[in-house]
Design a protein around this motif. Sequence first.
Motif, PDB file in Angstrom:
ATOM      1  N   GLU A  39      -0.129 -13.347   2.741  1.00 26.41           N
ATOM      2  CA  GLU A  39      -0.843 -12.510   1.780  1.00 26.41           C
ATOM      3  C   GLU A  39      -0.222 -11.120   1.693  1.00 26.41           C
ATOM      4  O   GLU A  39      -0.069 -10.568   0.591  1.00 26.41           O
ATOM      5  CB  GLU A  39      -2.322 -12.409   2.170  1.00 26.41           C
ATOM      6  N   LEU A  40       0.157 -10.549   2.834  1.00 22.22           N
ATOM      7  CA  LEU A  40       0.765  -9.221   2.832  1.00 22.22           C
ATOM      8  C   LEU A  40       2.090  -9.219   2.072  1.00 22.22           C
ATOM      9  O   LEU A  40       2.398  -8.269   1.329  1.00 22.22           O
ATOM     10  CB  LEU A  40       0.976  -8.733   4.267  1.00 22.22           C
ATOM     11  N   ARG A  50       2.951 -11.295  -0.365  1.00 19.22           N
ATOM     12  CA  ARG A  50       2.677 -11.537  -1.787  1.00 19.22           C
ATOM     13  C   ARG A  50       2.084 -10.330  -2.486  1.00 19.22           C
ATOM     14  O   ARG A  50       2.173 -10.216  -3.715  1.00 19.22           O
ATOM     15  CB  ARG A  50       1.771 -12.759  -1.922  1.00 19.22           C
ATOM     16  N   ASN A  51       1.503  -9.413  -1.733  1.00 18.10           N
ATOM     17  CA  ASN A  51       0.951  -8.199  -2.345  1.00 18.10           C
ATOM     18  C   ASN A  51       2.025  -7.248  -2.857  1.00 18.10           C
ATOM     19  O   ASN A  51       1.724  -6.346  -3.644  1.00 18.10           O
ATOM     20  CB  ASN A  51       0.039  -7.476  -1.357  1.00 18.10           C
ATOM     21  N   ALA A  52       3.257  -7.403  -2.389  1.00 21.24           N
ATOM     22  CA  ALA A  52       4.422  -6.697  -2.952  1.00 21.24           C
ATOM     23  C   ALA A  52       4.204  -5.180  -3.026  1.00 21.24           C
ATOM     24  O   ALA A  52       4.333  -4.569  -4.089  1.00 21.24           O
ATOM     25  CB  ALA A  52       4.766  -7.252  -4.328  1.00 21.24           C
ATOM     26  N   CYS A  53       3.920  -4.572  -1.895  1.00 28.74           N
ATOM     27  CA  CYS A  53       3.705  -3.120  -1.850  1.00 28.74           C
ATOM     28  C   CYS A  53       5.057  -2.404  -1.720  1.00 28.74           C
ATOM     29  O   CYS A  53       5.416  -1.883  -0.652  1.00 28.74           O
ATOM     30  CB  CYS A  53       2.780  -2.765  -0.696  1.00 28.74           C
ATOM     31  N   VAL A  54       5.791  -2.368  -2.823  1.00 31.29           N
ATOM     32  CA  VAL A  54       7.166  -1.865  -2.825  1.00 31.29           C
ATOM     33  C   VAL A  54       7.173  -0.342  -2.936  1.00 31.29           C
ATOM     34  O   VAL A  54       6.660   0.234  -3.898  1.00 31.29           O
ATOM     35  CB  VAL A  54       7.968  -2.477  -3.983  1.00 31.29           C
ATOM     36  N   ASN A  55       7.771   0.286  -1.972  1.00 32.92           N
ATOM     37  CA  ASN A  55       7.880   1.742  -1.904  1.00 32.92           C
ATOM     38  C   ASN A  55       9.285   2.135  -2.350  1.00 32.92           C
ATOM     39  O   ASN A  55      10.253   1.916  -1.623  1.00 32.92           O
ATOM     40  CB  ASN A  55       7.606   2.203  -0.474  1.00 32.92           C
ATOM     41  N   ASP A  56       9.396   2.723  -3.544  1.00 29.05           N
ATOM     42  CA  ASP A  56      10.714   3.149  -4.022  1.00 29.05           C
ATOM     43  C   ASP A  56      10.936   4.643  -3.802  1.00 29.05           C
ATOM     44  O   ASP A  56      11.816   5.243  -4.414  1.00 29.05           O
ATOM     45  CB  ASP A  56      10.906   2.776  -5.490  1.00 29.05           C
ATOM     46  N   LEU A  57      10.145   5.241  -2.928  1.00 25.98           N
ATOM     47  CA  LEU A  57      10.222   6.629  -2.522  1.00 25.98           C
ATOM     48  C   LEU A  57       9.654   7.607  -3.551  1.00 25.98           C
ATOM     49  O   LEU A  57       9.767   8.818  -3.388  1.00 25.98           O
ATOM     50  CB  LEU A  57      11.659   7.048  -2.139  1.00 25.98           C
ATOM     51  N   THR A  58       9.032   7.096  -4.615  1.00 22.86           N
ATOM     52  CA  THR A  58       8.321   7.957  -5.544  1.00 22.86           C
ATOM     53  C   THR A  58       6.848   7.997  -5.132  1.00 22.86           C
ATOM     54  O   THR A  58       6.334   7.034  -4.558  1.00 22.86           O
ATOM     55  CB  THR A  58       8.455   7.467  -6.990  1.00 22.86           C
ATOM     56  N   GLY A  89       4.563   1.966  -3.911  1.00 28.03           N
ATOM     57  CA  GLY A  89       3.923   1.451  -2.702  1.00 28.03           C
ATOM     58  C   GLY A  89       2.599   0.792  -2.989  1.00 28.03           C
ATOM     59  O   GLY A  89       2.432  -0.407  -2.786  1.00 28.03           O
ATOM     60  N   GLN A  90       1.643   1.579  -3.459  1.00 25.53           N
ATOM     61  CA  GLN A  90       0.287   1.087  -3.731  1.00 25.53           C
ATOM     62  C   GLN A  90      -0.194   0.162  -2.605  1.00 25.53           C
ATOM     63  O   GLN A  90      -0.629  -0.966  -2.811  1.00 25.53           O
ATOM     64  CB  GLN A  90       0.232   0.405  -5.092  1.00 25.53           C
ATOM     65  N   GLU A  91      -0.093   0.711  -1.407  1.00 26.01           N
ATOM     66  CA  GLU A  91      -0.494  -0.028  -0.207  1.00 26.01           C
ATOM     67  C   GLU A  91      -1.976  -0.364  -0.189  1.00 26.01           C
ATOM     68  O   GLU A  91      -2.430  -1.078   0.705  1.00 26.01           O
ATOM     69  CB  GLU A  91      -0.116   0.775   1.038  1.00 26.01           C
ATOM     70  N   ILE A  92      -2.699   0.124  -1.177  1.00 25.59           N
ATOM     71  CA  ILE A  92      -4.114  -0.237  -1.274  1.00 25.59           C
ATOM     72  C   ILE A  92      -4.290  -1.751  -1.340  1.00 25.59           C
ATOM     73  O   ILE A  92      -5.291  -2.295  -0.861  1.00 25.59           O
ATOM     74  CB  ILE A  92      -4.778   0.446  -2.495  1.00 25.59           C
ATOM     75  N   ARG A  93      -3.288  -2.449  -1.891  1.00 27.54           N
ATOM     76  CA  ARG A  93      -3.390  -3.913  -1.956  1.00 27.54           C
ATOM     77  C   ARG A  93      -3.394  -4.519  -0.560  1.00 27.54           C
ATOM     78  O   ARG A  93      -4.201  -5.404  -0.251  1.00 27.54           O
ATOM     79  CB  ARG A  93      -2.240  -4.483  -2.801  1.00 27.54           C
ATOM     80  N   ASN A  94      -2.492  -4.061   0.293  1.00 27.65           N
ATOM     81  CA  ASN A  94      -2.475  -4.582   1.662  1.00 27.65           C
ATOM     82  C   ASN A  94      -3.645  -4.051   2.483  1.00 27.65           C
ATOM     83  O   ASN A  94      -4.174  -4.759   3.349  1.00 27.65           O
ATOM     84  CB  ASN A  94      -1.143  -4.260   2.338  1.00 27.65           C
TER      85      ASN A  94
END
Length: 441
Positions: free
Chosen positions: A13-14, A16-24, A28-33
Amino acid sequence: MTLYDDTLTLLKELIRNACVNDLTPDSGQEIRNATSLERFFEGTPNVEITTLEPRPGRTSIVATVPGTDADAEPLTLLGHTDVVPIDEPKWTKDPFGAEISDGQIWGRGAFDMLFITATQAAVTRAVAREGGLRGTLTFVGVADEEARGGLGAKWLSEEHTDLFSWKNCLSETGGSHLPVTDGSDAVVVNVGEKGAAQRRIHVHGDAGHGSLPFGRESSIAKIGEVARRIAVADLAVAKDDIWQGFVQAYRFDAATEQALLEGTDPAAYEKFEGLAQFAHAVSHLTIAQTVVRAGQAINVLPSHAYLELDIRTLPGQTNDYVDDVLRTALGDLASEVEIEHLISEEATVSPTSSPLYAAIEKVYGDFFPDTPVVPIISSGGSDLRFARRLGGVGYGFAVHAKERTLGETLAQLHSHDEALYLEDLELTVAGYEAVVREFLG
């Protein structure tokens, strides 16, 4: 379901949530995880859940299982929930599919570091369900690690210092093996990491029309000479116990060992084979020339140029030391440049004499009897540095099968087709359960 099954389900699940941090700031939007983790702990007794975000969507989650003895040592598990970007055409698997094949789970973050994050959460929930241990156990699903923690561990350590204990911390990565020359085994544990001393070197020359270069000082030629001199700088080899222990763990012949410890023969690093770059990095101040800028229009001689340096320091190497190295390398050009400081963070190292390190050694000994445990530092960074700055200890901990060398595990970091062996997930789950009980129970 077993603890391993719970961990694997959460790991999928973590990923698949795709919390991609491109440094902007809004990536990230880690709220999904964080939401997935909050749901994972839902209904679990004896656990206190807190979520925090310094910016919308950049969410960290804290799950605390109070101990039964207020005087017992606490333990905090730091697992980051963001992942780095992908170059999708170069993947042969769905980077966010969490596909299982060939005995591995594939996907961005499977190795760095969602398998550890999922393990930490699962072990914390299992301890909570049992009613806790003597010491307080805290799991932190941290945002923004891949951007050096400004919206994650750094922010938590500065703005919410007392929310959880930073005294004893575990995070990435550790637990891989050294290909010892005589065929025996050695397992590594990360005890520290190099620091950062980023620099921007400015030079100036004469402006003018591109058709009239004669007699004018070229800022481009000057920055090129600056780059050349820095590239051939004489950088001293480390003299610390960690480097000495790493070299000696390989059991090289006496001449090779002496050359590596005294820094007399760069060719000796080839004896490390796939770990030559890593070995050189953790035994030297490293200076990588990464960005150069000059000029705007093709018919204008630029009066200014600059070179950016990604410099990684060893423990004890200060900003003044770095600047002295640069000025020495530049020689008579040193007076003609400006050295601008960018990100500067000192290297951090935890001792091998702490109770937490002793617990780690015991657990590794149970998994790999009669195998030396070798402390190493990381050439990159992790959230553990914030614990060390606050006076705590922090170690990178996981458990990998003997076949997984340090070189192989390093190759997974930020790679295409990132994957983790399910065998290593199972070992790491067992390892975390063991070290948590050993230290807190």
